[in-house]
Motif scaffolding. Structure first.
Motif, PDB file in Angstrom:
ATOM      1  N   GLN A  30       0.804  -1.219   0.000  1.00  0.00           N
ATOM      2  CA  GLN A  30       0.000   0.000   0.000  1.00  0.00           C
ATOM      3  C   GLN A  30       0.844   1.280   0.000  1.00  0.00           C
ATOM      4  OE1 GLN A  30      -3.318  -0.506  -0.396  1.00  0.00           O
ATOM      5  NE2 GLN A  30      -2.671  -2.647  -0.407  1.00  0.00           N
ATOM      6  N   PHE A  31       2.117   1.142   0.320  1.00  0.00           N
ATOM      7  CA  PHE A  31       2.988   2.309   0.419  1.00  0.00           C
ATOM      8  C   PHE A  31       4.147   2.184  -0.558  1.00  0.00           C
ATOM      9  CE2 PHE A  31       0.968   1.868   4.547  1.00  0.00           C
ATOM     10  CZ  PHE A  31       0.495   3.149   4.771  1.00  0.00           C
ATOM     11  N   HIS A  32       4.572   3.334  -1.074  1.00  0.00           N
ATOM     12  CA  HIS A  32       5.669   3.338  -2.035  1.00  0.00           C
ATOM     13  C   HIS A  32       6.853   4.172  -1.566  1.00  0.00           C
ATOM     14  CE1 HIS A  32       3.132   1.169  -4.785  1.00  0.00           C
ATOM     15  NE2 HIS A  32       2.182   2.062  -4.589  1.00  0.00           N
ATOM     16  N   GLN A  33       6.726   4.802  -0.410  1.00  0.00           N
ATOM     17  CA  GLN A  33       7.828   5.597   0.124  1.00  0.00           C
ATOM     18  C   GLN A  33       8.908   4.653   0.653  1.00  0.00           C
ATOM     19  OE1 GLN A  33       4.663   5.923   1.026  1.00  0.00           O
ATOM     20  NE2 GLN A  33       4.023   8.046   0.800  1.00  0.00           N
ATOM     21  N   PHE A  34      10.158   4.990   0.323  1.00  0.00           N
ATOM     22  CA  PHE A  34      11.277   4.150   0.715  1.00  0.00           C
ATOM     23  C   PHE A  34      11.366   3.986   2.226  1.00  0.00           C
ATOM     24  CE2 PHE A  34      15.695   3.774   2.120  1.00  0.00           C
ATOM     25  CZ  PHE A  34      16.010   2.548   1.546  1.00  0.00           C
ATOM     26  N   TRP A  35      11.211   5.060   2.971  1.00  0.00           N
ATOM     27  CA  TRP A  35      11.380   4.993   4.422  1.00  0.00           C
ATOM     28  C   TRP A  35      10.320   4.111   5.073  1.00  0.00           C
ATOM     29  CZ3 TRP A  35       7.849   6.737   8.003  1.00  0.00           C
ATOM     30  CH2 TRP A  35       6.818   7.546   7.529  1.00  0.00           C
ATOM     31  N   ILE A  36       9.118   4.082   4.522  1.00  0.00           N
ATOM     32  CA  ILE A  36       8.071   3.201   5.067  1.00  0.00           C
ATOM     33  C   ILE A  36       8.419   1.747   4.775  1.00  0.00           C
ATOM     34  CG2 ILE A  36       5.645   2.521   4.912  1.00  0.00           C
ATOM     35  CD1 ILE A  36       4.947   5.457   4.453  1.00  0.00           C
ATOM     36  N   LYS A  37       8.862   1.484   3.552  1.00  0.00           N
ATOM     37  CA  LYS A  37       9.262   0.109   3.212  1.00  0.00           C
ATOM     38  C   LYS A  37      10.447  -0.339   4.068  1.00  0.00           C
ATOM     39  CE  LYS A  37       7.203  -0.338  -1.217  1.00  0.00           C
ATOM     40  NZ  LYS A  37       6.379  -1.488  -1.396  1.00  0.00           N
ATOM     41  N   LEU A  38      11.379   0.549   4.316  1.00  0.00           N
ATOM     42  CA  LEU A  38      12.522   0.238   5.166  1.00  0.00           C
ATOM     43  C   LEU A  38      12.053  -0.089   6.590  1.00  0.00           C
ATOM     44  CD1 LEU A  38      15.616   0.074   5.466  1.00  0.00           C
ATOM     45  CD2 LEU A  38      15.556   2.495   6.105  1.00  0.00           C
TER      46      LEU A  38
END
Length: 148
Positions: A30-38
């Motif tokens: 649901q998320f594409h921001q790098f920091w959220i995926k990290l």
């Protein structure tokens, strides 16, 4: 001392980790921001620590007192690591058999051994080559079976 296997607690931990495992995958889509995926990756790594610990217990037949249930739960836990429970159990028990012997001395070498090969072996193990080799062996086995 003989301690009873905490089967209910182990099943609860498996349930929580399984729920977190799939939830993190769903949330991650649901998320594409790098920091959220990290951040999700770090949480995923934390969730997988008890999964691996319980895999270890299953390999020693100490996850659940009923052998069949122990095996089923061990297989499920190994699915989360995408590795065969039979393969993991075999390798892990072999590790215990050879632990602290020359056969399993990864970080040192004797004068009669090839230094380059020993260091190569050490670094391959450190980067997870053993895990990848298990996948390659499965693919090789499947490809050989399809040729028949």
């Amino acid at each position: 001392m003989n301690y009873p296997i905490p089967a209910r607690l182990n099943i609860l931990i498996i349930t929580v980790c399984t729920t977190a495992f799939f939830s993190l995958f769903i949330v991650g889509t649901q998320f594409h921001q790098f920091w959220i995926k990290l951040l999700l990756g770090i949480v995923f790594g934390i969730v997988m620590i008890p999964v691996y610990s319980l895999m270890h217990e299953a390999a020693h037949n100490t996850l659940h007192p009923i052998a069949r249930t122990n095996s089923i739960l061990g297989r499920w836990l190994c699915c989360m690591f995408m590795i065969s429970f039979t393969f993991y159990r075999h390798c892990h028990l072999k590790h215990h058999k050879k632990n602290r012997t020359d056969d399993e001395m990864w970080d040192l070498y004797y004068e009669h051994q090839n230094k380059l090969l020993r260091y190569g072996n050490l670094y391959l193990m450190m980067i997870g080559f053993g895990y990848l080799a298990s996948w390659f062996s499965v693919l090789l086995l499947v490809s050989l079976n399809f040729e028949k």
